[in-house]
Motif scaffolding. Structure first.
Motif, PDB file in Angstrom:
ATOM      1  N   ARG A  94       0.825  -1.195   0.000  1.00  0.00           N
ATOM      2  CA  ARG A  94       0.000   0.000   0.000  1.00  0.00           C
ATOM      3  C   ARG A  94       0.868   1.256   0.000  1.00  0.00           C
ATOM      4  O   ARG A  94       1.960   1.257   0.524  1.00  0.00           O
ATOM      5  N   LEU A  95       0.306   2.318  -0.580  1.00  0.00           N
ATOM      6  CA  LEU A  95       0.938   3.615  -0.458  1.00  0.00           C
ATOM      7  C   LEU A  95       0.834   4.045   0.999  1.00  0.00           C
ATOM      8  O   LEU A  95      -0.064   3.633   1.714  1.00  0.00           O
ATOM      9  N   GLN A  96       1.740   4.869   1.438  1.00  0.00           N
ATOM     10  CA  GLN A  96       1.683   5.368   2.801  1.00  0.00           C
ATOM     11  C   GLN A  96       0.443   6.257   2.965  1.00  0.00           C
ATOM     12  O   GLN A  96       0.293   7.230   2.253  1.00  0.00           O
ATOM     13  N   THR A  97      -0.457   5.873   3.849  1.00  0.00           N
ATOM     14  CA  THR A  97      -1.622   6.722   4.085  1.00  0.00           C
ATOM     15  C   THR A  97      -1.211   7.859   5.006  1.00  0.00           C
ATOM     16  O   THR A  97      -0.288   7.728   5.796  1.00  0.00           O
ATOM     17  N   VAL A  98      -1.905   8.978   4.862  1.00  0.00           N
ATOM     18  CA  VAL A  98      -1.521  10.157   5.612  1.00  0.00           C
ATOM     19  C   VAL A  98      -2.167  10.219   6.986  1.00  0.00           C
ATOM     20  O   VAL A  98      -1.840  11.106   7.756  1.00  0.00           O
ATOM     21  N   GLY A 154     -13.461  -0.208 -10.578  1.00  0.00           N
ATOM     22  CA  GLY A 154     -12.233  -0.030 -11.338  1.00  0.00           C
ATOM     23  C   GLY A 154     -11.085   0.606 -10.576  1.00  0.00           C
ATOM     24  O   GLY A 154     -10.968   0.480  -9.352  1.00  0.00           O
ATOM     25  N   ASP A 155     -10.241   1.296 -11.343  1.00  0.00           N
ATOM     26  CA  ASP A 155      -9.029   1.892 -10.785  1.00  0.00           C
ATOM     27  C   ASP A 155      -9.323   2.915  -9.701  1.00  0.00           C
ATOM     28  O   ASP A 155      -8.566   3.030  -8.733  1.00  0.00           O
ATOM     29  N   GLU A 156     -10.415   3.667  -9.839  1.00  0.00           N
ATOM     30  CA  GLU A 156     -10.744   4.674  -8.840  1.00  0.00           C
ATOM     31  C   GLU A 156     -11.027   4.022  -7.487  1.00  0.00           C
ATOM     32  O   GLU A 156     -10.596   4.528  -6.453  1.00  0.00           O
ATOM     33  N   ARG A 157     -11.708   2.897  -7.512  1.00  0.00           N
ATOM     34  CA  ARG A 157     -11.997   2.151  -6.279  1.00  0.00           C
ATOM     35  C   ARG A 157     -10.704   1.665  -5.635  1.00  0.00           C
ATOM     36  O   ARG A 157     -10.482   1.837  -4.437  1.00  0.00           O
ATOM     37  N   VAL A 158      -9.830   1.077  -6.442  1.00  0.00           N
ATOM     38  CA  VAL A 158      -8.558   0.553  -5.936  1.00  0.00           C
ATOM     39  C   VAL A 158      -7.664   1.685  -5.436  1.00  0.00           C
ATOM     40  O   VAL A 158      -7.086   1.602  -4.342  1.00  0.00           O
ATOM     41  N   ASP A 159      -7.563   2.756  -6.211  1.00  0.00           N
ATOM     42  CA  ASP A 159      -6.706   3.883  -5.822  1.00  0.00           C
ATOM     43  C   ASP A 159      -7.207   4.554  -4.549  1.00  0.00           C
ATOM     44  O   ASP A 159      -6.408   4.948  -3.700  1.00  0.00           O
ATOM     45  N   LEU A 160      -8.524   4.687  -4.410  1.00  0.00           N
ATOM     46  CA  LEU A 160      -9.058   5.273  -3.180  1.00  0.00           C
ATOM     47  C   LEU A 160      -8.761   4.368  -1.989  1.00  0.00           C
ATOM     48  O   LEU A 160      -8.351   4.847  -0.924  1.00  0.00           O
ATOM     49  N   ALA A 161      -8.954   3.078  -2.162  1.00  0.00           N
ATOM     50  CA  ALA A 161      -8.680   2.137  -1.068  1.00  0.00           C
ATOM     51  C   ALA A 161      -7.224   2.251  -0.601  1.00  0.00           C
ATOM     52  O   ALA A 161      -6.946   2.169   0.597  1.00  0.00           O
ATOM     53  N   GLN A 162      -6.321   2.488  -1.530  1.00  0.00           N
ATOM     54  CA  GLN A 162      -4.904   2.623  -1.171  1.00  0.00           C
ATOM     55  C   GLN A 162      -4.630   3.865  -0.332  1.00  0.00           C
ATOM     56  O   GLN A 162      -3.663   3.901   0.413  1.00  0.00           O
ATOM     57  N   ARG A 163      -5.460   4.866  -0.462  1.00  0.00           N
ATOM     58  CA  ARG A 163      -5.228   6.126   0.264  1.00  0.00           C
ATOM     59  C   ARG A 163      -5.961   6.196   1.597  1.00  0.00           C
ATOM     60  O   ARG A 163      -5.722   7.114   2.373  1.00  0.00           O
ATOM     61  N   LEU A 164      -6.835   5.248   1.826  1.00  0.00           N
ATOM     62  CA  LEU A 164      -7.576   5.210   3.088  1.00  0.00           C
ATOM     63  C   LEU A 164      -6.815   4.381   4.114  1.00  0.00           C
ATOM     64  O   LEU A 164      -6.047   3.483   3.754  1.00  0.00           O
ATOM     65  N   PRO A 165      -7.048   4.638   5.399  1.00  0.00           N
ATOM     66  CA  PRO A 165      -6.512   3.710   6.410  1.00  0.00           C
ATOM     67  C   PRO A 165      -7.054   2.306   6.130  1.00  0.00           C
ATOM     68  O   PRO A 165      -8.147   2.157   5.567  1.00  0.00           O
TER      69      PRO A 165
END
Length: 147
Positions: free
Chosen positions: A9-13, A52-63
């Motif tokens: 995962r990307l580092q969530t803020v 799609g990608d928006e769902r996956v990308d958002l999930a990566q940015r959430l805790p």
């Protein structure tokens, strides 16, 4: 492609606890538990609308805890308008449309900050009209077909 959060995962803020505190502040909720209830119901409803990608990308940015709520949902066969989203949420949560709208605004305003402007623009482009205001944004102009 899996809709489950990726292992790397990307580092969530923010942590889930920090997210709950922001939602609690945005929604002026009296308790952390009430904020958590709003997060769960709104993210589950959003998970039924995004693909799609928006769902996956958002999930990566959430805790992680929030991402799991979002991605545990099976996307609906038909997307709802912004108002339809609020009405559906009210029905499922057995509450009033006014409370559902309040919860939606409190949660999605925080989600918009986590998503960032580029991903949020992609999400709003994917969703039918009426969602921008739910995310605390001005409704973008949509191209109208020539008459």
């Amino acid at each position: 492609m899996s809709d489950q959060p990726r292992l790397h995962r990307l580092q969530t803020v923010m942590t889930f606890e920090q997210m709950l505190e922001r939602v609690r502040h945005e929604g002026a909720y009296p308790t952390r538990e009430r904020a958590e209830e709003a997060v769960h119901t709104v993210l589950a409803a959003l998970g039924r609308q995004l693909v799609g990608d928006e769902r996956v990308d958002l999930a990566q940015r959430l805790p992680v805890e929030a991402a799991l709520v979002l991605t545990a949902q099976i996307p609906a066969a038909e997307q709802l308008t912004g108002w339809g989203f609020v009405r559906d949420l009210a029905t499922r949560a057995e509450t009033t449309p006014a409370i559902a709208r309040w919860d939606t605004g409190a949660v999605l305003t925080v989600v918009a900050r986590l998503a960032g402007p580029d991903l949020l623009a992609r999400i709003l482009q994917q969703l039918p009209a009426g969602y921008a205001v739910l995310f605390g944004q001005a409704e973008p102009r949509r191209c109208q077909p020539a008459a």
